[in-house]
Scaffold this motif. Structure first.
Motif, PDB file in Angstrom:
ATOM      1  N   ALA A 170       0.824  -1.216   0.000  1.00  0.00           N
ATOM      2  CA  ALA A 170       0.000   0.000   0.000  1.00  0.00           C
ATOM      3  C   ALA A 170       0.853   1.258   0.000  1.00  0.00           C
ATOM      4  O   ALA A 170       0.544   2.247   0.679  1.00  0.00           O
ATOM      5  CB  ALA A 170      -0.936  -0.014   1.197  1.00  0.00           C
ATOM      6  N   GLY A 171       1.942   1.224  -0.750  1.00  0.00           N
ATOM      7  CA  GLY A 171       2.794   2.398  -0.885  1.00  0.00           C
ATOM      8  C   GLY A 171       3.755   2.631   0.254  1.00  0.00           C
ATOM      9  O   GLY A 171       4.535   3.588   0.219  1.00  0.00           O
ATOM     10  N   LYS A 172       3.757   1.779   1.256  1.00  0.00           N
ATOM     11  CA  LYS A 172       4.666   1.932   2.383  1.00  0.00           C
ATOM     12  C   LYS A 172       5.690   0.799   2.381  1.00  0.00           C
ATOM     13  O   LYS A 172       5.376  -0.324   2.010  1.00  0.00           O
ATOM     14  CB  LYS A 172       3.897   1.928   3.711  1.00  0.00           C
ATOM     15  N   THR A 173       6.890   1.133   2.786  1.00  0.00           N
ATOM     16  CA  THR A 173       7.973   0.155   2.826  1.00  0.00           C
ATOM     17  C   THR A 173       8.291  -0.204   4.270  1.00  0.00           C
ATOM     18  O   THR A 173       8.461   0.676   5.117  1.00  0.00           O
ATOM     19  CB  THR A 173       9.234   0.708   2.132  1.00  0.00           C
ATOM     20  N   TYR A 174       8.401  -1.512   4.510  1.00  0.00           N
ATOM     21  CA  TYR A 174       8.689  -2.011   5.854  1.00  0.00           C
ATOM     22  C   TYR A 174       9.986  -2.816   5.809  1.00  0.00           C
ATOM     23  O   TYR A 174      10.134  -3.723   5.000  1.00  0.00           O
ATOM     24  CB  TYR A 174       7.551  -2.905   6.354  1.00  0.00           C
ATOM     25  N   ARG A 175      10.917  -2.466   6.678  1.00  0.00           N
ATOM     26  CA  ARG A 175      12.173  -3.188   6.748  1.00  0.00           C
ATOM     27  C   ARG A 175      11.996  -4.488   7.516  1.00  0.00           C
ATOM     28  O   ARG A 175      11.226  -4.571   8.480  1.00  0.00           O
ATOM     29  CB  ARG A 175      13.248  -2.349   7.443  1.00  0.00           C
ATOM     30  N   LEU A 176      12.702  -5.514   7.072  1.00  0.00           N
ATOM     31  CA  LEU A 176      12.693  -6.794   7.764  1.00  0.00           C
ATOM     32  C   LEU A 176      13.794  -6.821   8.821  1.00  0.00           C
ATOM     33  O   LEU A 176      14.813  -6.129   8.697  1.00  0.00           O
ATOM     34  CB  LEU A 176      12.902  -7.937   6.772  1.00  0.00           C
ATOM     35  N   ASP A 177      13.579  -7.615   9.841  1.00  0.00           N
ATOM     36  CA  ASP A 177      14.587  -7.744  10.886  1.00  0.00           C
ATOM     37  C   ASP A 177      15.829  -8.429  10.324  1.00  0.00           C
ATOM     38  O   ASP A 177      15.737  -9.315   9.491  1.00  0.00           O
ATOM     39  CB  ASP A 177      14.048  -8.556  12.064  1.00  0.00           C
ATOM     40  N   GLU A 178      16.981  -8.007  10.802  1.00  0.00           N
ATOM     41  CA  GLU A 178      18.248  -8.621  10.404  1.00  0.00           C
ATOM     42  C   GLU A 178      18.768  -9.496  11.540  1.00  0.00           C
ATOM     43  O   GLU A 178      18.565  -9.189  12.713  1.00  0.00           O
ATOM     44  CB  GLU A 178      19.282  -7.549  10.058  1.00  0.00           C
ATOM     45  N   PRO A 179      19.438 -10.581  11.199  1.00  0.00           N
ATOM     46  CA  PRO A 179      19.652 -11.121   9.856  1.00  0.00           C
ATOM     47  C   PRO A 179      18.381 -11.774   9.322  1.00  0.00           C
ATOM     48  O   PRO A 179      17.526 -12.205  10.099  1.00  0.00           O
ATOM     49  CB  PRO A 179      20.753 -12.161  10.069  1.00  0.00           C
ATOM     50  N   PHE A 180      18.271 -11.852   7.989  1.00  0.00           N
ATOM     51  CA  PHE A 180      17.086 -12.408   7.351  1.00  0.00           C
ATOM     52  C   PHE A 180      17.518 -13.416   6.299  1.00  0.00           C
ATOM     53  O   PHE A 180      18.356 -13.116   5.443  1.00  0.00           O
ATOM     54  CB  PHE A 180      16.264 -11.292   6.700  1.00  0.00           C
ATOM     55  N   PHE A 181      16.942 -14.622   6.382  1.00  0.00           N
ATOM     56  CA  PHE A 181      17.290 -15.682   5.429  1.00  0.00           C
ATOM     57  C   PHE A 181      16.032 -16.379   4.949  1.00  0.00           C
ATOM     58  O   PHE A 181      15.086 -16.588   5.716  1.00  0.00           O
ATOM     59  CB  PHE A 181      18.203 -16.732   6.088  1.00  0.00           C
ATOM     60  N   VAL A 182      16.019 -16.726   3.676  1.00  0.00           N
ATOM     61  CA  VAL A 182      14.952 -17.543   3.111  1.00  0.00           C
ATOM     62  C   VAL A 182      15.556 -18.887   2.720  1.00  0.00           C
ATOM     63  O   VAL A 182      16.502 -18.938   1.934  1.00  0.00           O
ATOM     64  CB  VAL A 182      14.305 -16.882   1.887  1.00  0.00           C
TER      65      VAL A 182
END
Length: 362
Positions: A170-182
């Protein structure tokens, strides 16, 4: 180190901008050597914790650790029942990381992964507003189980998160917690009703790890553990902050010029459109690996060097990791598939062409 980058201004004019690349200082001081030793000790403690619940799979666990240290993602391929989910969950627990699992299905929607806006009403004022409900991607270690069972639109929902470590909704950017792995899994059998990963998304993974069957002795131990009262808990031995610090240490490992040249020559040699590629490449390779392959092969080799107790990269490091880095970045031709030639066969031939002898894989 400087390079010249060309930037176009207007239709016919052009300017040149000088860009200075600031290289991190190499590992030299006593503090740096101590940080490298702490990394090795931490990874050994992680291995010990994971081995409490996972039997064998030492090579797979090492590759997962290398990916984590390199700030990369992994695609794991193996038949059901090889403890892929248990392995990932155990890694997250041993590193004290938040963990979530998504079971990919054909009806899964992008919002089911990233989150969605929901209407929330204030019980006192009656005022309604949209509130962003975060999806399961907002974690530190995400297991995307059977990722090839969901349509491309939903698979693509992971692209931004994997590459940018952020989510836009919805036009907003949210940072993911670090560290981040998929860490994604896919089943090599039962391909009916599946959606093969697009090349663009496969390229986002540092490694394509093949999980093999255990040996007979290992399978016997699995049977003993899972059919008795055996129970063992995983204890966290490192923190997310320590993992981030180890990732910075990895990038400071020096890369010898001859190793860099080997990586560039080897990766470029399996691109069929290169003028100086070998005839077998044009015959057997439809598409070759892009520049990201060279970048990630070097970065993974730096992580492996530290795990082996060295503060410099050797040819053994890049050759040992060539298969997991390149196997999802090379597309064989129809002629190669018809002759039963696999991507791993092509990579092995590439290594031999540039090593003068069979690759030494440790």
């Amino acid at each position: 180190m400087t390079i010249i980058a060309r930037s176009l201004t207007g239709r016919f004019t052009s300017t040149f901008t000088r860009i200075t690349l600031v290289q991190p200082p190499p590992i030299e001081s006593q503090d740096d050597l101590q940080a490298a030793k702490e990394l090795v000790d931490a990874c050994e403690r992680i291995r010990q914790q994971v081995s409490r619940v996972v039997v064998g799979q030492d090579e797979v666990i090492e590759q997962l650790l290398i990916a984590i240290l390199s700030r990369g993602h992994c695609l794991l391929e193996g038949v059901p029942g090889l403890a892929k989910t248990l392995m990932v969950r155990s890694l997250a627990e041993s590193m004290d990381l938040t963990f979530k699992r998504i079971q990919f299905t054909p009806d899964l929607m992008p919002g089911d992964i990233t989150g969605t806006d929901i209407i929330q009403e204030d019980p006192q004022t009656g005022h309604r507003q949209f509130i962003f409900e975060k999806g399961p991607v907002f974690t530190q270690m995400l297991l995307a189980d059977e990722i090839n069972r969901t349509p491309p639109k939903t698979q693509a929902a992971l692209l931004e998160a994997m590459q940018e470590h952020e989510v836009t909704a919805a036009g907003k950017t949210y940072r993911l917690d670090e560290p981040f792995f998929v860490l994604a899994t896919q089943n090599p059998i039962e391909q009916e009703g599946t959606y093969p990963l697009p090349e663009a998304q496969r390229d986002r993974f540092l490694f394509h790890v093949v999980v093999e069957y255990p040996s007979r002795d290992q399978e016997a131990e699995i049977v003993d553990r899972t059919t008795s009262t055996f129970n063992s808990a995983i204890e966290p031995v490192v923190t997310g902050e320590e993992i981030i610090r180890f990732q910075r240490t990895v990038r400071r490992v020096p890369l010898p010029p001859h190793v860099k040249d080997w990586v560039l020559d080897a990766v470029r040699s399996v691109r069929p459109k290169e003028a100086d590629c070998r005839p077998w490449v044009r015959e057997l390779v439809e598409w070759g690996p892009g520049p990201r392959a060279s970048q990630q092969l070097v970065l993974a080799a730096k992580s492996r060097a530290l795990l082996k107790g060295r503060t410099h990269v050797t040819l053994d490091d890049v050759q040992a990791l060539a298969h997991p880095v390149l196997r999802h970045r090379i597309v064989p031709t129809f002629a190669a598939e018809a002759d039963g030639i696999t991507v791993d066969d092509l990579i092995t031939r590439m290594i031999r062409d540039h090593a003068g002898a069979p690759a030494k894989v440790l």
